[in-house]
Design an enzyme around this catalytic site. Structure first.
Site, PDB file in Angstrom:
ATOM      1  CG  ASP A  97      -0.422  -0.448   2.559  1.00 13.05           C
ATOM      2  OD1 ASP A  97       0.885  -0.735   2.530  1.00 13.05           O
ATOM      3  OD2 ASP A  97      -1.066  -0.931   3.309  1.00 13.05           O
ATOM      4  CD  GLU A 131      -4.240   3.521   7.048  1.00 14.57           C
ATOM      5  OE1 GLU A 131      -5.163   3.415   7.553  1.00 14.57           O
ATOM      6  OE2 GLU A 131      -3.002   3.011   7.285  1.00 14.57           O
TER       7      GLU A 131
END
Ligand SMILES: CC(=O)N[C@@H](CCC[C@H](N)C(=O)O)C(=O)O
Length: 372
Positions: free
Chosen positions: A69, A128
């Site tokens: 990520d 997120e």
């Protein structure tokens, strides 16, 4: 590259945290680095603010995917590091600077010493929120590369450096974001009887919300409901006409999620009647649980047993990760990488030990090279 060069990469990335789907400088940094590598067995393709990087293997009969990520969090950094975030109010407080550096380290090794099988490095935006994994999984590029397995890591501040940890089956929870607005008639602080106080409405909601987990949920099905943000009002002598709360719901069983949402909506109906106000609820991004493939975890354990790294069995965690969507479509697993920080994930003083970068690169590359 020596570890201190990886430390430089990590620190460069640490200075430019960007939130989901706004990772423009991050993408540029990653691209610049990747383009500096020998390109003969590489294909690099942009996907929104992320990247797909394909490394052609010597045999190339199948493709293993490794995902990192790339987004940061809206948190004001308080580490005092000389390489602290240059983006005021944003921080890599979940270790994605580490995750990206480790992916670049593993990619570099794959370029210098090509593996037997193909490797697809996925640089995924918006973990997120609002979630990039599900969209990437459904993308044409993902269909084109069609990996047969996938894996990823997450830093763990509680584990010592030199240790990795995972488990077959459920590792991380199902999650849903939670955003609720309360609207009523505000007014003068001296005339409360002429108003509908939205600070009172939101506060009453918060107190009742605690009963969703303690009284409405099956005690044998773990769940968490947390409010992380509450906003209301404009000034001390005006009764607030608007309040907003933001939070997250976590469950181990996917069916508990719907029951908790129904419980929240029932409470909101009561709040509307009691406070003569309107409420609206938005569940934002929902992440599917991270469910590890048992065979892949067993294989990883064997790979780690033949290295200097220690392996520990992990407990289930209420953390969320949209990597769960990749695992819904492709067999694979996620593991924790020990980084030994006194401050935890999402803390403004998170301080992972940089020696862990090399351990992460070793664990990832060994796993990829084990594909013969
Ligand atoms: C590993 C980690 O900390 N992940 C985040 C994922 C956030 C999901 C979403 N924004 C939500 O709050 O539900 C986490 O908070 O667990």
């Amino acid at each position: 590259m020596m570890n201190d060069q990886w430390i430089k990469v990590r620190r460069d990335l640490h200075q430019i945290p960007e939130i989901g789907f706004k990772e423009f400088k991050t993408q540029e940094y990653l691209l610049t680095y990747i383009q500096s590598l020998p390109q003969q067995n590489l294909t690099v393709e942009k996907w929104r603010t992320g990247l797909f990087v394909f490394v052609e293997g010597k045999k190339g009969e199948k493709t293993v995917a490794y995902r990192t990520d790339i987004d940061g969090l809206p948190i004001k950094e308080e580490t005092g590091f000389e390489f602290a975030s240059h983006h005021e109010g944003y921080m890599h407080a979940c270790g994605h600077d580490f995750h990206m550096t480790i992916a670049l380290g593993a990619l570099t090794e794959m370029v210098n010493q090509p593996p037997e099988q193909n490797v697809l490095f996925i640089f995924q935006p918006a973990e997120e929120g609002p979630g990039g994994a599900e969209l990437m999984l459904e993308s044409d590029l993902m269909k084109k590369y069609n990996p047969s397995s996938i894996f990823a890591l997450h830093i763990d501040p509680k584990l010592p450096v030199g240790t990795v940890s995972s488990k077959p089956g459920l590792l991380f929870a199902n999650t849903s974001e939670l955003f609720i607005d309360f609207k009523g008639k505000g007014g003068h602080a001296a005339y409360p009887h002429e108003t509908k106080d939205m600070i009172m409405a939101a506060s009453a909601f918060n107190v009742q919300l605690q009963q969703v987990v303690s009284r409405m949920r099956d005690p044998l099905k773990p769940a968490v409901v947390t409010l992380g943000k509450m906003e209301a009002g404009t000034v001390q002598n005006i009764i607030a006409e608007h309040a907003r709360v933001e939070g997250t719901i976590r469950t181990i069983h996917p069916d508990s999620m719907d029951l908790i949402k129904q419980g929240i909506e029932r409470i909101l109906k009561g709040i509307e009647t009691r406070f003569d106000c309107q409420t609206s609820v938005d569940y934002g991004a929902n992440y599917y649980m991270v469910h590890n493939d048992a065979e892949q975890v067993e294989k990883f354990k064997d790979v780690i047993d033949n290295s200097d790294i220690s392996y520990q069995d992990a407990p289930e965690a209420m953390t969320g990760e949209d990597f769960g969507y990749f695992l819904k479509g492709i067999p694979g697993f996620m593991f924790w990488l020990g980084v030994d920080s006194p401050y935890g994930l999402h803390h403004n003083q998170l301080n992972p030990k940089e020696e862990a970068i090399e351990v992460g690169i070793e664990a990832v590359t060994k796993m990829i090279y084990s594909e013969s």
